[in-house]
Design a protein around this motif. Structure first.
Motif, PDB file in Angstrom:
ATOM      1  N   ARG A  87       0.833  -1.203   0.000  1.00 31.84           N
ATOM      2  CA  ARG A  87       0.000   0.000   0.000  1.00 31.84           C
ATOM      3  C   ARG A  87       0.870   1.256   0.000  1.00 31.84           C
ATOM      4  O   ARG A  87       0.606   2.206  -0.747  1.00 31.84           O
ATOM      5  CB  ARG A  87      -0.920  -0.011   1.226  1.00 31.84           C
ATOM      6  N   ARG A  88       1.928   1.274   0.825  1.00 31.57           N
ATOM      7  CA  ARG A  88       2.825   2.437   0.862  1.00 31.57           C
ATOM      8  C   ARG A  88       3.528   2.640  -0.471  1.00 31.57           C
ATOM      9  O   ARG A  88       3.654   3.763  -0.957  1.00 31.57           O
ATOM     10  CB  ARG A  88       3.859   2.276   1.974  1.00 31.57           C
ATOM     11  N   SER A 122       2.521   1.633  -3.445  1.00 32.17           N
ATOM     12  CA  SER A 122       1.523   2.075  -4.411  1.00 32.17           C
ATOM     13  C   SER A 122       1.178   3.544  -4.191  1.00 32.17           C
ATOM     14  O   SER A 122       1.074   4.325  -5.140  1.00 32.17           O
ATOM     15  CB  SER A 122       0.278   1.197  -4.284  1.00 32.17           C
ATOM     16  N   LYS A 123       1.004   3.927  -2.936  1.00 29.48           N
ATOM     17  CA  LYS A 123       0.650   5.312  -2.600  1.00 29.48           C
ATOM     18  C   LYS A 123       1.720   6.281  -3.098  1.00 29.48           C
ATOM     19  O   LYS A 123       1.402   7.327  -3.670  1.00 29.48           O
ATOM     20  CB  LYS A 123       0.477   5.447  -1.089  1.00 29.48           C
ATOM     21  N   LYS A 124       2.966   5.917  -2.912  1.00 28.87           N
ATOM     22  CA  LYS A 124       4.073   6.790  -3.333  1.00 28.87           C
ATOM     23  C   LYS A 124       4.031   7.021  -4.846  1.00 28.87           C
ATOM     24  O   LYS A 124       4.152   8.146  -5.322  1.00 28.87           O
ATOM     25  CB  LYS A 124       5.416   6.168  -2.943  1.00 28.87           C
ATOM     26  N   GLN A 126       1.389   6.573  -6.862  1.00 20.25           N
ATOM     27  CA  GLN A 126       0.158   7.275  -7.218  1.00 20.25           C
ATOM     28  C   GLN A 126       0.266   8.765  -6.920  1.00 20.25           C
ATOM     29  O   GLN A 126      -0.162   9.600  -7.717  1.00 20.25           O
ATOM     30  CB  GLN A 126      -1.039   6.666  -6.485  1.00 20.25           C
ATOM     31  N   GLU A 127       0.853   9.114  -5.785  1.00 20.46           N
ATOM     32  CA  GLU A 127       1.002  10.534  -5.439  1.00 20.46           C
ATOM     33  C   GLU A 127       1.935  11.243  -6.407  1.00 20.46           C
ATOM     34  O   GLU A 127       1.761  12.427  -6.677  1.00 20.46           O
ATOM     35  CB  GLU A 127       1.506  10.676  -4.003  1.00 20.46           C
ATOM     36  N   SER A 130      -4.578  10.180  -5.383  1.00 21.89           N
ATOM     37  CA  SER A 130      -4.452   9.771  -3.985  1.00 21.89           C
ATOM     38  C   SER A 130      -5.308   8.556  -3.666  1.00 21.89           C
ATOM     39  O   SER A 130      -6.322   8.319  -4.306  1.00 21.89           O
ATOM     40  CB  SER A 130      -4.846  10.924  -3.064  1.00 21.89           C
ATOM     41  N   GLY A 131      -4.874   7.807  -2.689  1.00 23.00           N
ATOM     42  CA  GLY A 131      -5.587   6.719  -2.044  1.00 23.00           C
ATOM     43  C   GLY A 131      -6.592   5.936  -2.842  1.00 23.00           C
ATOM     44  O   GLY A 131      -6.256   5.215  -3.776  1.00 23.00           O
ATOM     45  N   GLY A 134      -6.662   6.166  -6.668  1.00 25.39           N
ATOM     46  CA  GLY A 134      -5.602   5.404  -7.324  1.00 25.39           C
ATOM     47  C   GLY A 134      -5.901   3.920  -7.334  1.00 25.39           C
ATOM     48  O   GLY A 134      -5.688   3.237  -8.335  1.00 25.39           O
ATOM     49  N   ASN A 135      -6.413   3.420  -6.224  1.00 26.61           N
ATOM     50  CA  ASN A 135      -6.753   1.998  -6.146  1.00 26.61           C
ATOM     51  C   ASN A 135      -7.867   1.654  -7.121  1.00 26.61           C
ATOM     52  O   ASN A 135      -7.840   0.610  -7.775  1.00 26.61           O
ATOM     53  CB  ASN A 135      -7.151   1.615  -4.726  1.00 26.61           C
TER      54      ASN A 135
END
Length: 138
Positions: A15-16, A18-20, A22-23, A28-29, A32-33
């Motif tokens: 998750r971290r 992927s978040k990086k 996507q940002e 965001s969050g 992106g998912n």
């Protein structure tokens, strides 16, 4: 107890990661998912809001709001089905196609990390067991 801890650690790290990514492209969050989900699943079949609600455990109003935000960002559009206009297929826009390679690369790299050292037979067995677990958790 140990299995659950390991699964949580893997989930958090993915998750971290992927978040990086996507940002870095301004997403965001949950958005992106959901974009990742649409990207992967739309290769196999049309994706509809109801499917997103079920996949992410979202209430219809929450899913509607998130999808509206993605539409406003010009990343998706909803296209009425020819047979029944009440059903709207969710598709990527040209704007989303510009970042598709970044999303796809992140998904592919994550899968490769998860499958390192695992044979095709072991992967199939894992998926079979995981699907059974998910059905039991419903």
């Amino acid at each position: 107890m140990e299995t659950g801890k390991v699964i949580n650690k893997i989930s958090n790290r993915l998750r971290r990661r992927s978040k990086k990514i996507q940002e870095s492209i301004g997403i965001s969050g949950a958005k992106g998912n959901i974009l990742n989900y649409i990207l992967v699943e739309s290769e196999n079949h049309p994706v509809y809001q109801k499917e997103i609600e079920e996949e992410f455990g979202l209430r219809p109003s929450t899913a509607t709001e998130t999808l509206k935000n993605l539409e406003q960002a010009e990343l998706i559009c909803r296209v009425p089905e020819s047979e029944d206009g009440r059903y709207k297929k969710i598709v990527f826009t040209e704007q989303a196609r510009k970042i598709e390679h970044i999303l796809r690369k992140e998904i592919t790299e994550s899968e490769e990390l998860l499958l390192q050292g695992i044979t095709e037979e072991e992967r199939k067995e894992f998926l079979r067991i995981a699907e059974k677990m998910l059905r039991n958790l419903e």
